[in-house]
Design an enzyme around this catalytic site. Structure first.
Site, PDB file in Angstrom:
ATOM      1  N   ASP A  90      -8.265   1.250  -4.780  1.00 45.24           N
ATOM      2  CA  ASP A  90      -9.466   0.800  -4.078  1.00 45.24           C
ATOM      3  C   ASP A  90     -10.480   1.932  -4.007  1.00 45.24           C
ATOM      4  OD1 ASP A  90     -11.313  -0.431  -2.486  1.00 45.24           O
ATOM      5  OD2 ASP A  90     -10.027  -0.604  -0.714  1.00 45.24           O
ATOM      6  N   GLU A 123     -14.465  -8.142  -1.072  1.00 46.17           N
ATOM      7  CA  GLU A 123     -13.969  -7.965   0.300  1.00 46.17           C
ATOM      8  C   GLU A 123     -15.091  -8.078   1.321  1.00 46.17           C
ATOM      9  OE1 GLU A 123     -12.126  -4.198   2.770  1.00 46.17           O
ATOM     10  OE2 GLU A 123     -11.384  -4.576   0.743  1.00 46.17           O
ATOM     11  N   HIS A 129       0.834  -1.197   0.000  1.00 45.00           N
ATOM     12  CA  HIS A 129       0.000   0.000   0.000  1.00 45.00           C
ATOM     13  C   HIS A 129       0.868   1.246   0.000  1.00 45.00           C
ATOM     14  CE1 HIS A 129      -3.490  -2.331   2.151  1.00 45.00           C
ATOM     15  NE2 HIS A 129      -3.078  -2.905   1.037  1.00 45.00           N
ATOM     16  N   HIS A 163      -8.321 -10.959   0.279  1.00 47.77           N
ATOM     17  CA  HIS A 163      -8.152  -9.810   1.165  1.00 47.77           C
ATOM     18  C   HIS A 163      -7.104 -10.157   2.233  1.00 47.77           C
ATOM     19  CE1 HIS A 163     -10.207  -6.833   4.146  1.00 47.77           C
ATOM     20  NE2 HIS A 163      -9.489  -6.148   3.272  1.00 47.77           N
ATOM     21  N   GLU A 176      -2.718  -9.463  -1.304  1.00 44.42           N
ATOM     22  CA  GLU A 176      -2.470  -8.304  -0.461  1.00 44.42           C
ATOM     23  C   GLU A 176      -1.610  -8.728   0.725  1.00 44.42           C
ATOM     24  OE1 GLU A 176      -5.016  -4.759   1.742  1.00 44.42           O
ATOM     25  OE2 GLU A 176      -6.002  -6.657   1.269  1.00 44.42           O
ATOM     26  N   TYR A 228      -8.938   6.091   2.167  1.00 42.90           N
ATOM     27  CA  TYR A 228      -9.562   5.343   1.082  1.00 42.90           C
ATOM     28  C   TYR A 228     -10.132   6.299   0.060  1.00 42.90           C
ATOM     29  CZ  TYR A 228      -9.039   0.804   3.196  1.00 42.90           C
ATOM     30  OH  TYR A 228      -8.519  -0.343   3.704  1.00 42.90           O
ATOM     31  N   HIS A 253     -13.414   1.419  -2.734  1.00 37.57           N
ATOM     32  CA  HIS A 253     -14.015   1.095  -1.437  1.00 37.57           C
ATOM     33  C   HIS A 253     -15.504   1.395  -1.397  1.00 37.57           C
ATOM     34  CE1 HIS A 253     -13.703   0.041   2.862  1.00 37.57           C
ATOM     35  NE2 HIS A 253     -12.548  -0.487   2.482  1.00 37.57           N
ATOM     36  N   ASP A 277      -6.009  -6.479   9.778  1.00 39.57           N
ATOM     37  CA  ASP A 277      -6.911  -7.204  10.662  1.00 39.57           C
ATOM     38  C   ASP A 277      -7.163  -8.627  10.166  1.00 39.57           C
ATOM     39  OD1 ASP A 277      -8.253  -6.039   8.559  1.00 39.57           O
ATOM     40  OD2 ASP A 277      -9.985  -5.390   9.710  1.00 39.57           O
ATOM     41  N   ARG A 289     -12.060 -11.238  -4.551  1.00 39.07           N
ATOM     42  CA  ARG A 289     -11.273 -10.669  -3.471  1.00 39.07           C
ATOM     43  C   ARG A 289     -11.918 -10.922  -2.117  1.00 39.07           C
ATOM     44  NH1 ARG A 289      -7.428  -7.689  -1.793  1.00 39.07           N
ATOM     45  NH2 ARG A 289      -7.857  -5.891  -0.456  1.00 39.07           N
ATOM     46  N   GLU A 329     -10.460  -1.867  -7.394  1.00 38.44           N
ATOM     47  CA  GLU A 329     -11.108  -2.713  -6.390  1.00 38.44           C
ATOM     48  C   GLU A 329     -12.418  -2.115  -5.898  1.00 38.44           C
ATOM     49  OE1 GLU A 329     -10.225  -4.008  -1.762  1.00 38.44           O
ATOM     50  OE2 GLU A 329      -8.587  -3.307  -3.032  1.00 38.44           O
TER      51      GLU A 329
END
Length: 446
Positions: A247, A299, A163, A349, A376, A194, A249, A353, A320, A273
């Site tokens: 992304d 995602e 990233h 993904h 990723e 984002y 998002h 987290d 993804r 994405e």
């Protein structure tokens, strides 16, 4: 009529008899070989939560009746970590103790439907922790890394992307060039967290006492205006040898996302994405007709009904999904195999987290599937600190842009409970990064 007479009447005769005799002999041999050996049983299932770097992680540990043999899996759903822990300890554990650990498909299917209502993120993550742990056990028993059980290597390592988000175009370029020097060939570029730079000053909704004090502000206009400029600037300064990802998002209106993808075509993105939210899946057919930009999606998916139709219609190029959100390695392999027939590649993904156990599960699948696209790689995998390494010995690592897993049996990651206990998770979770509003206070969905 007995079996031999039936085979004779069907014209199979001696061949049928030989076949029947062969099966009988094989069964006798297997019974003799396994006679007196108790099946491998699950004796305990427990969820352990830890927070070594600010993000709540949940790991499931499955113990067996073979001394010292256990498996671990990732059940991380940081937004509802305490709920996942309860789902594992209060519901999955009583259901699974006593079951045969080798029967992964059976355990998965019975656990999947046990709550009757299914495909929610809490129960899917709990199920994922159990499922990944059973694959870990299976690999340890076989003396093989899990990727061998999934079909063996299709590649020597897993290509990843990093990233390079920042507040200005100049900072993004600095980050891209630094990653290129480290050997990365694929880099995601973003302005802000984002997408967009924030509105200057305090937004109107806060001045009018609306929303929560920690809610963030988002400007679709700024985002749509500045993103093409970012691509143009990065291409100018970094050249054509690097693959650029981005992304959306899901945070702009569908038609705006379509126009943005069309405008970005000239900069040859590797993929764009999540252009649409799950509520707007019906727009993908129009998007595919309007642009040749490769699309990655999934995602936020939890349910097979969210990906079967789009994949079979080839509405996007990369699936993804978040492995623990869909229930673990078992459903992920089925998803990858489905996608292969429609030339849709995987791009699981892999954010911060996801625990190192979850990253290992991603990588083992990546190693084994032919239609792998990209992976990723979160910062904890690219540059882990001592706290993470002490809790997850044997975790995957990145070198020259490629993720590697060690060849220890199973997923290759151990779990140090004593070290994990030093970093308990927060009692109260307020993950305000999802709390995004327009200037007038309208909620923006990720």
């Amino acid at each position: 009529m007995d079996r031999r007479k039936l085979l004779k009447n069907l014209g199979l005769g001696a061949v049928g008899s030989a076949f029947a005799f062969s099966n009988d002999s094989m069964a006798a041999g297997l019974n003799k070989e396994t006679k007196g050996l108790p099946p491998l049983k699950i004796t305990n299932v427990k969820a352990i939560a830890t927070q070594p770097y600010g993000t709540e992680l949940v790991v499931v540990k499955v113990e067996t009746n073979e001394p010292g043999l256990y498996g671990v899996g990732c059940a991380t759903f940081r937004q509802r970590a305490h709920t996942v822990v309860s789902a594992v300890n209060d519901y999955l554990a009583p259901l699974c103790v006593g079951k045969v650990a080798d029967n992964i498909e059976d355990v998965w299917q019975m656990t999947y439907q046990n709550s009757y209502w299914r495909n929610g993120p809490v129960l899917n993550n709990a199920l994922s922790g159990l499922d990944q742990a059973l694959w870990d056990i299976k690999g340890k028993r076989a003396g093989m890394p899990v990727y061998q059980l999934l079909g063996g290597k299709c590649k020597f390592a897993v290509d990843t992307y990093a990233h390079a988000g920042a507040g200005t175009k100049e900072e993004v370029v600095e980050n891209v060039l630094e990653y290129m020097e480290q050997g990365y060939r694929h880099i995601r570029i973003q302005l802000g967290g984002y997408g967009s730079t924030a509105l200057s000053g305090e937004p109107d909704f806060k001045r009018n006492g609306f929303g929560h004090k920690d809610d963030n502000v988002y400007s679709p206009t700024l985002y749509l205006r500045e993103t093409p400029k970012l691509f143009e600037y990065v291409r100018e300064k970094c050249g054509e040898d690097v693959e650029l990802l981005h992304d959306v998002h899901e945070r702009v209106q569908p038609m705006d996302a379509i126009n943005l993808c069309k405008e970005l075509e000239q900069y040859r993105p590797f993929f764009i994405e999540d252009p649409f939210s799950p509520e707007n899946m019906g727009w993908f057919e129009l998007l595919r007709k309007q642009t040749s930009v490769p699309i990655a999606m999934g995602e936020l998916f939890n349910n097979p009904h969210e990906w079967v139709e789009p994949i079979s219609n080839r509405w996007y190029d990369f699936i993804r999904a978040h492995i623990s959100q869909i229930g673990g390695i078992t459903p992920a392999m089925k998803l990858a195999r489905l996608a292969e027939w429609f030339n849709v590649k995987t791009a699981w993904h892999g954010p911060g987290d996801t625990s190192p156990v979850g990253h290992a599960a991603n990588a083992h699948i990546d190693m084994a599937v032919w239609n792998f696209g990209i992976q990723e790689a979160a910062k904890i995998i690219r540059s882990p600190d001592d706290r993470v390494l002490s809790i997850f010995p044997g975790m995957p690592w990145v070198e020259n842009g490629f993720m590697h897993v060690n060849d220890a049996p199973g997923l290759g990651v151990e779990f140090n409970e004593k070290e994990a206990a030093k970093f308990p998770i927060r009692e109260v979770q307020l993950n305000n990064w999802t709390q995004l509003r327009k200037n007038d206070g309208t909620p923006v969905r990720p």
